[in-house]
Design an enzyme around this catalytic site. Structure first.
Site, PDB file in Angstrom:
ATOM      1  N   ASP A  88      45.811  47.423  50.510  1.00 55.81           N
ATOM      2  CA  ASP A  88      46.173  46.516  49.569  1.00 55.81           C
ATOM      3  C   ASP A  88      45.963  47.252  48.281  1.00 55.81           C
ATOM      4  O   ASP A  88      44.934  46.904  47.403  1.00 55.81           O
ATOM      5  CB  ASP A  88      45.021  45.330  49.613  1.00 55.81           C
ATOM      6  CG  ASP A  88      45.456  44.089  48.626  1.00 55.81           C
ATOM      7  OD1 ASP A  88      46.745  44.394  47.973  1.00 55.81           O
ATOM      8  OD2 ASP A  88      44.771  43.428  48.374  1.00 55.81           O
TER       9      ASP A  88
HETATM   10 MG   LIG Z   1      41.121  42.602  45.466  1.00 56.50          MG
END
Ligand SMILES: [Mg+2]
Ligand SMILES: Nc1ncnc2c1ncn2[C@@H]1O[C@H](COP(=O)(O)OP(=O)(O)O)[C@@H](O)[C@H]1O
Length: 248
Positions: A165
């Site tokens: 991410d």
């Molecule tokens: Mg984050």
């Protein structure tokens, strides 16, 4: 803070962070705990695990604070140095020996996540690139499936440890030197195609609505500093779409 729906708290002395989730997200937070512990044994800077609390109604992960400001908060003048630091820390992560990483984030893991999100009708439209918003998520998923053979071949030829991410808020930078002081939000860390990270970081850098100090030219400069002069745009789009359909 954060985009995941977790509640993130900083202790008043600034030394610890607590990330708290409801019962349905406990297993994701457990994944994050295990990855924080694992990355702590490598030279890549990250928080240390400082506590874990679990109850019937949820869980809480406590980590030591990484000093610095998120890469989405640097000034325009600081952008060139921030880009170098982002490229360097991703290089360091991707250069770890992938066979030592016990976490899988390949398409075998991520495609079912996306399929599940789409079939539940849970895709978060705001997370989609505006160009994709008019297309039904099931058609977007069909587009991914059409590319899956190619993506799987490329992935198996180039497996690295990925953050999973790798957007700007998850990189902390020293406000003076702009060196990366640590990477946070490690719940999706695992072995995958390096484009999983590169596409997300480049997209985050090029999202001028969210990060107005940066530009799309900066996204290319970041890739070049990382060592990719001619990015595979088709692979980039595949991983951007994969990520956009994975939340919900
Ligand atoms: Mg984050
Ligand atoms: N250990 C930490 N040290 C420094 N900052 C942190 C730490 N943990 C979280 N943060 C800050 O809180 C923000 C939200 O936490 P994060 O784990 O990324 O939540 P989310 O999964 O919701 O994005 C991060 O972007 C970062 O700015």
């Amino acid at each position: 803070m954060g985009e995941s729906g977790a509640a993130v708290f900083r202790r008043s002395d600034g030394c610890l962070f607590a990330k708290c989730v409801s019962h349905w997200a406990v297993s994701d937070l457990r994944d994050e705990r295990d990855r924080v512990e694992w990355l702590g044994g490598t030279p890549v800077p990250c928080p240390e695990l400082a506590g874990w609390h679990e109850a019937d109604n949820g869980a809480c992960l406590v980590t030591t604070a990484v000093h610095g400001i998120p890469a989405c908060e640097v000034s325009t003048e600081a952008v060139p140095r921030a880009l170098s630091s982002l490229a360097a820390v991703l290089r360091a992560l991707h250069d770890l020996p992938a066979q030592t990483c016990p976490f899988d984030r390949t398409l075998v893991v991520t495609m079912p996540v996306v399929q599940n999100t789409v079939s539940r009708g849970a895709v978060i439209v705001d997370f989609l690139d505006p160009a994709w918003r008019a297309t039904p998520p099931s058609d977007l998923l069909a587009g991914l499936q059409a590319e899956l053979g190619r993506a799987t071949r490329l992935e198996s030829a180039d497996l690295v440890v990925c953050h999973g991410d790798a957007c700007l808020p998850n990189f902390l930078l020293d406000p003076e030197t702009l060196e990366c002081t640590g990477v946070v939000d490690l719940g999706r860390l695992g072995v995958a195609d390096r484009y999983l990270d590169l596409s997300l970081t480049a997209q985050s850098i090029g999202s001028t609505g969210m990060n107005p100090q940066y530009s799309s030219a900066d996204a290319d400069a970041f890739l070049q500093t990382y060592g990719i002069d001619h990015p595979d745009r088709r692979r980039m789009r595949f991983y951007q779409l994969l990520d956009s359909l994975s939340w919900g």
